[in-house]
Design a protein around this motif. Structure first.
Motif, PDB file in Angstrom:
ATOM      1  N   ALA A  16       0.826  -1.202   0.000  1.00 42.96           N
ATOM      2  CA  ALA A  16       0.000   0.000   0.000  1.00 42.96           C
ATOM      3  C   ALA A  16       0.864   1.257   0.000  1.00 42.96           C
ATOM      4  CB  ALA A  16      -0.934  -0.006   1.210  1.00 42.96           C
ATOM      5  N   ARG A  17       1.921   1.253   0.803  1.00 43.05           N
ATOM      6  CA  ARG A  17       2.823   2.408   0.830  1.00 43.05           C
ATOM      7  C   ARG A  17       3.508   2.608  -0.515  1.00 43.05           C
ATOM      8  NH1 ARG A  17       3.339   0.499   5.922  1.00 43.05           N
ATOM      9  NH2 ARG A  17       5.084  -0.870   5.479  1.00 43.05           N
ATOM     10  N   GLU A  18       3.971   1.521  -1.089  1.00 43.35           N
ATOM     11  CA  GLU A  18       4.648   1.631  -2.380  1.00 43.35           C
ATOM     12  C   GLU A  18       3.713   2.178  -3.451  1.00 43.35           C
ATOM     13  OE1 GLU A  18       6.038  -2.346  -2.870  1.00 43.35           O
ATOM     14  OE2 GLU A  18       7.490  -2.161  -1.231  1.00 43.35           O
TER      15      GLU A  18
ATOM     16  N   VAL B  40       1.233   4.279  -3.187  1.00 46.57           N
ATOM     17  CA  VAL B  40       0.934   5.711  -3.101  1.00 46.57           C
ATOM     18  C   VAL B  40       2.174   6.588  -3.124  1.00 46.57           C
ATOM     19  CG1 VAL B  40      -1.280   5.379  -1.937  1.00 46.57           C
ATOM     20  CG2 VAL B  40       0.781   5.670  -0.562  1.00 46.57           C
ATOM     21  N   LEU B  41       3.316   6.078  -2.687  1.00 46.54           N
ATOM     22  CA  LEU B  41       4.512   6.910  -2.613  1.00 46.54           C
ATOM     23  C   LEU B  41       5.345   6.876  -3.893  1.00 46.54           C
ATOM     24  CD1 LEU B  41       5.564   6.167   1.059  1.00 46.54           C
ATOM     25  CD2 LEU B  41       5.131   8.442   0.121  1.00 46.54           C
ATOM     26  N   THR B  42       5.404   5.727  -4.557  1.00 43.77           N
ATOM     27  CA  THR B  42       6.271   5.596  -5.723  1.00 43.77           C
ATOM     28  C   THR B  42       5.967   6.597  -6.833  1.00 43.77           C
ATOM     29  OG1 THR B  42       6.612   3.249  -5.236  1.00 43.77           O
ATOM     30  CG2 THR B  42       7.122   3.987  -7.469  1.00 43.77           C
ATOM     31  N   PRO B  43       4.695   6.895  -7.148  1.00 44.19           N
ATOM     32  CA  PRO B  43       4.429   7.864  -8.226  1.00 44.19           C
ATOM     33  C   PRO B  43       4.981   9.261  -7.957  1.00 44.19           C
ATOM     34  CG  PRO B  43       2.478   6.550  -7.808  1.00 44.19           C
ATOM     35  CD  PRO B  43       3.439   6.253  -6.698  1.00 44.19           C
ATOM     36  N   PHE B  44       5.305   9.579  -6.708  1.00 42.60           N
ATOM     37  CA  PHE B  44       5.824  10.901  -6.372  1.00 42.60           C
ATOM     38  C   PHE B  44       7.358  10.932  -6.335  1.00 42.60           C
ATOM     39  CE2 PHE B  44       1.525  10.878  -4.834  1.00 42.60           C
ATOM     40  CZ  PHE B  44       1.060  12.147  -5.159  1.00 42.60           C
ATOM     41  N   ALA B  45       8.004   9.797  -6.609  1.00 41.82           N
ATOM     42  CA  ALA B  45       9.459   9.723  -6.548  1.00 41.82           C
ATOM     43  C   ALA B  45      10.085  10.712  -7.522  1.00 41.82           C
ATOM     44  CB  ALA B  45       9.915   8.303  -6.865  1.00 41.82           C
ATOM     45  N   GLY B  46      11.068  11.445  -7.047  1.00 41.10           N
ATOM     46  CA  GLY B  46      11.791  12.377  -7.893  1.00 41.10           C
ATOM     47  C   GLY B  46      11.127  13.721  -8.080  1.00 41.10           C
TER      48      GLY B  46
ATOM     49  N   ALA C 217       8.592   3.890   4.636  1.00 38.03           N
ATOM     50  CA  ALA C 217       8.050   5.032   3.906  1.00 38.03           C
ATOM     51  C   ALA C 217       9.161   6.013   3.535  1.00 38.03           C
ATOM     52  CB  ALA C 217       6.978   5.726   4.739  1.00 38.03           C
ATOM     53  N   ALA C 218      10.094   6.233   4.454  1.00 36.44           N
ATOM     54  CA  ALA C 218      11.208   7.140   4.171  1.00 36.44           C
ATOM     55  C   ALA C 218      12.064   6.617   3.019  1.00 36.44           C
ATOM     56  CB  ALA C 218      12.059   7.334   5.423  1.00 36.44           C
TER      57      ALA C 218
END
Length: 393
Positions: free
Chosen positions: A321-323, A325-331, A360-361
């Motif tokens: 779940a974390r991956e 939502v967070l992965t699309p914001f990478a970079g 998450a970090a």
């Protein structure tokens, strides 16, 4: 990572020990509700009460009559927490305890509006009104939400804000005595059940090149197997395409995305105009799947970070779940706050907060949000304090 705990004004008003107790958790910030939907909340540590019932959406400050002049939809004041301006009272007490206060503003989730102005609500393909979900395509609704964002966000004592439900709301709703789980509705069916067919949206579909009646019929046909218990309603956006057809699905999403973006841009712009200075931080509760509806509205990652200072993302639910939502914001530049439930009885996991936060970090989160310090039990808060202490080493 900077950590903020969610609170309601009633968690602090009338409890002189609350600010120090929250500060002792190890958080640096509080996200304090200034405009919130109806709820029933436990207050396990308050010296005077154990249950607060907020029967309708309301603001926790005195609204400015001049700000609302000429608007047909106006906010209601709360009456269940002592004082004329409980947000200000709570914010001052929290600030005196060394905590930074940011406002928490719920926008397109308002059952009182649906009761008093049913025409303002989302209407599904079957003609059912969602009284809790104002339709953001309607000009009167949009004007109300933008005005509410500006007034409720930039409250005296607040150094930033978090805008929740700043986009489409739909079928999913934590409603009193809900009886809607007899048929499992996955992500795709939720989207179809959230498509709005109010007059503003039918006009919008027409402008997008769709026949509203043909779309309505297509949605009903797509959902028929679901009601019969034979439909596959999962699969994210690919599931929507499978049910509705790729071209039709894409056109509905294009229309809805345009409406949501216009609201978000206007709301953030209004908040910035009302803010005391350019350091006032504006975050949106969001989900990087643009078709999603609800408190965490679907967004395009790059677009929303070009509008707001960052996002608050739902991260309870495990590594996957974390991956997601967070992965699309990478970079991308901007705040990425990972929101974790810390109330065990509400599905949170305070015991794994340290490892969850570290994961998450590693995915790019640079802040934490804890939902919800006022609702959590004593043991839950003790687990939070231990986790934050270890994370600070």
């Amino acid at each position: 990572m900077k950590t903020s705990a969610f609170l309601y004004p009633w968690d602090v008003v009338g409890d002189p020990d609350a600010p120090a107790r929250i500060a002792a958790l190890g958080v640096r910030q509080v996200t304090l509700a200034s405009a919130y939907h109806s709820t029933r909340a436990l207050t396990p540590r308050h010296p005077a009460t154990r249950i607060v019932t907020a029967p309708h959406a309301a603001v926790y400050y005195p609204p400015d009559e001049k700000h609302w002049a000429g608007l047909g939809l106006t906010p209601h004041r709360q009456t269940w927490t002592a004082g004329d301006d409980p947000f200000a009272v709570a914010a001052e007490a929290l600030t005196d305890a060394g905590l930074e206060v940011h406002s928490w503003v719920v926008l397109a989730h308002n059952s009182r509006m649906g009761q008093e102005h049913p025409e303002a609500s989302v209407v599904n393909a079957y003609g059912d009104r969602y009284g809790w979900a104002p339709c953001i395509a309607q000009p009167a609704v949009r004007d109300h939400l933008v005005a509410l964002a500006a007034e409720a966000a930039a409250r005296p004592g607040a150094r930033g804000t978090e805008l929740e439900s700043c986009g489409w709301y739909g079928f999913a709703h934590l409603h009193a005595h809900d009886k809607v789980s007899g048929v499992a509705l996955g992500d795709a069916a939720q989207y179809l059940m959230s498509l709005c067919f109010c007059p503003s949206c039918t006009d919008g579909y027409g402008s997008a090149g769709l026949d509203p009646e043909e779309l309505r019929d297509a949605v009903r046909r797509a959902l028929e197997p679901v009601w019969a218990g034979a439909g596959d309603t999962g699969g994210g956006w690919s599931g929507v395409e499978r049910l509705l057809g790729a071209e039709l699905a894409a056109t509905t999403l294009r229309y809805r995305t345009g409406v949501a973006r216009a609201l978000q841009e206007a709301a953030v712009g209004a908040v910035r105009a009302a803010a005391p200075d350019d350091r006032f931080q504006v975050l949106l509760h969001a989900d990087p799947a643009p078709h999603r509806t609800g408190a965490n509205v679907g967004v395009d990652a790059a677009h929303i970070l070009s509008v707001a200072d960052g996002v608050v993302l739902p991260c309870t639910g495990g590594d996957a779940a974390r991956e997601a939502v967070l992965t699309p914001f990478a970079g991308l530049a901007g705040v990425r706050a990972a929101n974790f439930g810390v109330v065990t009885g509400m599905g949170g996991s305070p015991g794994t907060l340290e490892s969850d936060a570290r994961h998450a970090a590693s995915l790019g989160a640079d802040q934490l949000r804890l939902y919800h310090a006022g609702l959590a039990s004593g043991p839950d808060l003790e687990a939070v304090a231990r986790a934050l202490s270890r994370l600070a080493r």
